[in-house]
Design an enzyme around this catalytic site. Structure first.
Site, mmCIF file in Angstrom:
data_model
loop_
_atom_site.group_PDB
_atom_site.id
_atom_site.type_symbol
_atom_site.label_atom_id
_atom_site.label_comp_id
_atom_site.label_asym_id
_atom_site.label_seq_id
_atom_site.Cartn_x
_atom_site.Cartn_y
_atom_site.Cartn_z
ATOM 1 N N LYS A 1 2.142 -2.435 8.869
ATOM 2 C CA LYS A 1 3.508 -1.927 8.689
ATOM 3 C C LYS A 1 4.457 -2.812 9.484
ATOM 4 O O LYS A 1 4.269 -3.017 10.683
ATOM 5 C CB LYS A 1 3.613 -0.474 9.162
ATOM 6 C CG LYS A 1 4.973 0.161 8.890
ATOM 7 C CD LYS A 1 4.933 1.653 9.187
ATOM 8 C CE LYS A 1 6.222 2.339 8.771
ATOM 9 N NZ LYS A 1 6.182 3.791 9.016
ATOM 10 N N VAL B 1 8.875 5.546 6.287
ATOM 11 C CA VAL B 1 10.273 5.869 6.555
ATOM 12 C C VAL B 1 11.044 4.624 6.973
ATOM 13 O O VAL B 1 12.149 4.373 6.516
ATOM 14 C CB VAL B 1 10.360 6.934 7.672
ATOM 15 C CG1 VAL B 1 11.797 7.094 8.140
ATOM 16 C CG2 VAL B 1 9.802 8.261 7.184
ATOM 17 N N ASN B 2 10.446 3.816 7.850
ATOM 18 C CA ASN B 2 11.161 2.680 8.432
ATOM 19 C C ASN B 2 10.699 1.313 7.937
ATOM 20 O O ASN B 2 11.252 0.296 8.344
ATOM 21 C CB ASN B 2 11.031 2.729 9.964
ATOM 22 C CG ASN B 2 11.679 3.974 10.543
ATOM 23 O OD1 ASN B 2 12.677 4.459 10.017
ATOM 24 N ND2 ASN B 2 11.111 4.512 11.604
ATOM 25 N N GLY B 3 9.696 1.269 7.084
ATOM 26 C CA GLY B 3 9.232 -0.030 6.615
ATOM 27 C C GLY B 3 8.078 0.083 5.644
ATOM 28 O O GLY B 3 7.450 1.122 5.538
ATOM 29 N N LYS B 4 7.812 -1.025 4.925
ATOM 30 C CA LYS B 4 6.730 -0.999 3.938
ATOM 31 C C LYS B 4 5.384 -1.240 4.603
ATOM 32 O O LYS B 4 5.296 -1.820 5.680
ATOM 33 C CB LYS B 4 6.990 -2.007 2.825
ATOM 34 C CG LYS B 4 6.978 -3.453 3.260
ATOM 35 C CD LYS B 4 7.069 -4.398 2.060
ATOM 36 C CE LYS B 4 8.377 -4.223 1.310
ATOM 37 N NZ LYS B 4 8.526 -5.224 0.222
ATOM 38 N N LEU C 1 0.821 -1.212 0.000
ATOM 39 C CA LEU C 1 0.000 0.000 0.000
ATOM 40 C C LEU C 1 0.851 1.257 0.000
ATOM 41 O O LEU C 1 0.418 2.315 -0.441
ATOM 42 C CB LEU C 1 -0.924 0.005 1.230
ATOM 43 C CG LEU C 1 -1.905 -1.168 1.345
ATOM 44 C CD1 LEU C 1 -2.672 -1.078 2.656
ATOM 45 C CD2 LEU C 1 -2.861 -1.180 0.162
ATOM 46 N N GLY C 2 2.071 1.138 0.508
ATOM 47 C CA GLY C 2 2.935 2.312 0.565
ATOM 48 C C GLY C 2 4.259 1.977 1.220
ATOM 49 O O GLY C 2 4.465 0.872 1.721
ATOM 50 N N ASP D 1 8.016 15.101 9.770
ATOM 51 C CA ASP D 1 8.015 14.644 8.375
ATOM 52 C C ASP D 1 6.633 14.863 7.755
ATOM 53 O O ASP D 1 6.107 14.009 7.055
ATOM 54 C CB ASP D 1 8.420 13.173 8.293
ATOM 55 C CG ASP D 1 8.950 12.794 6.900
ATOM 56 O OD1 ASP D 1 9.475 13.689 6.203
ATOM 57 O OD2 ASP D 1 8.837 11.622 6.516
#
Length: 382
Positions: free
Chosen positions: A73, A54-57, A50-51, A166
């Protein structure tokens, strides 16, 4: 889940529905313990990405009992991952913030990992939604209402001493494709508590980065206010105020323009935008963080707290985003790659007025417009 993640399993996976949401907006104290049993007991995982956070898919998943589609996530366990989970959990349940439904601590390929189950934001990114409007006008009043919603999320975080750090278009997602969808802020990978003057780490996204992040100054919640200014600018015209002219994610020239506050309100995109809106952007993009608006001042600004009377002026935004779609995607890719490579530049911040700004995308648009104009007038204009 012992070794199995959404990357390895077929089938969808949404998170379970948590009434009220955990964290500051739900359970008192804001912190809860991750579940230690396999996530696959509760969720069916999918390979659908889905996206990328910063630290993981982020992967699709489905709650086995309810069938609810959720987002998962996966973070390999580390102090940074624990910090992300803590901050997002504390914020979960707050207004216009993506809600965490569950957190699991499982083993994956012999490594401990944290799996965050969140509500699935099926409406896509903020600017994609505007881009897809086609000929339907996007108005200044709509921009004000969007900024009020984003501000509401930031106000909740700042009131609980969390700086997101962010805030950018990719992290602003809609709950659905419906007209009444809610815009929410996600990805707490760079979030930090602001009570210990801890905001000194050079991790950020260059197009939305505050000037003090690029230098030795400490930075805090005012970073989020700078980002609000950049997002508001794009909402009102369709392109960012700062650009790298070299094609790099962030060039020395772009750093300099950010530091000096070098941007403008060029016509025709800005010709009909209200002075209230321009004034608010100037107050958000102040290069001195001590002069920048606080979130409370932002929410009390007439353009925000009286958004229902903001002019319904049609903007160029949707057309510009559509025409420059390929470039916009490229900019997002550059920003993502820059997160791991940017370093702090210790030049001193100085404030300077700008007569003209060199914006690569804007120059390209102007050249195109000049070409059309000269063709109609029968003259050759370089």
């Amino acid at each position: 889940m012992d070794g199995e993640t959404a990357e390895e399993q077929g089938g969808p996976v949404p998170p379970p529905v948590a009434p009220g949401g955990p964290g500051l907006g739900g359970a008192p104290g804001g912190r809860r313990e991750p579940k230690k049993y396999a996530v696959t007991d509760d969720y069916q995982l999918s390979k659908q990405v889905l996206g990328l956070g910063v630290n993981g898919k982020v992967l699709e998943c489905f709650h086995r009992r309810t069938g609810q589609k959720c987002a998962l996530k996966l973070l390999y366990d580390s102090p940074k991952a624990r910090q992300e989970v803590d901050h997002h959990w504390q914020a979960s349940g707050g207004p216009h913030i993506v809600c965490i439904l569950d957190v699991y601590e499982n083993m994956h390929h012999g490594k401990r990992c944290l799996l965050i189950i969140m509500e699935c934001m099926e409406g896509g990114e903020l600017f994609s939604r505007i881009q897809e409007r086609g000929d339907q006008a996007f108005t200044e009043r709509e921009a004000a209402e969007i900024m009020r919603d984003i501000g509401t999320a930031i106000q909740f975080l700042h009131s609980h001493n969390i700086a997101h750090r962010d805030v950018k278009p990719e992290n602003l997602l809609y709950t659905s494709k419906e007209k009444d969808a809610v815009l929410k802020l996600t990805d707490f990978g760079f979030a930090k508590e602001t009570t210990q003057n801890a905001l000194q780490t050079p991790c950020y996204t260059p197009y939305y980065v505050a000037p003090e992040v690029l230098g030795p100054e400490k930075y805090d919640k005012s970073c989020d206010m700078w980002s609000l200014g950049v997002i508001m600018y794009i909402l009102l015209c369709g392109f960012p105020p700062f650009y790298s002219n070299t094609g790099q994610a962030i060039s020395p020239g772009m750093k300099r323009r950010i530091r000096l506050g070098q941007y403008g309100f060029p016509n025709p995109e800005w010709s009909e935008v209200s002075e209230d809106a321009k004034q608010l952007i100037r107050l958000l993009l102040k290069t001195d963080p001590t002069e920048r608006l606080t979130i409370t001042q932002f929410m009390n600004h007439p353009w925000i707290n009286q958004s229902m009377v903001v002019p319904q002026t049609p903007l160029h935004t949707a057309r510009v985003l559509q025409e420059d779609k390929d470039h916009w995607d490229e900019v997002k890719e550059e920003m993502t790659s820059a997160l791991a490579t940017m370093r702090v530049d210790y030049d001193q911040v100085k404030i300077k007025d700008l007569k003209t700004s060199n914006n690569r995308l804007l120059n390209k648009r102007r050249k195109k417009q000049a070409g059309s104009s000269s063709a109609s007038q029968g003259c050759n204009n370089q």
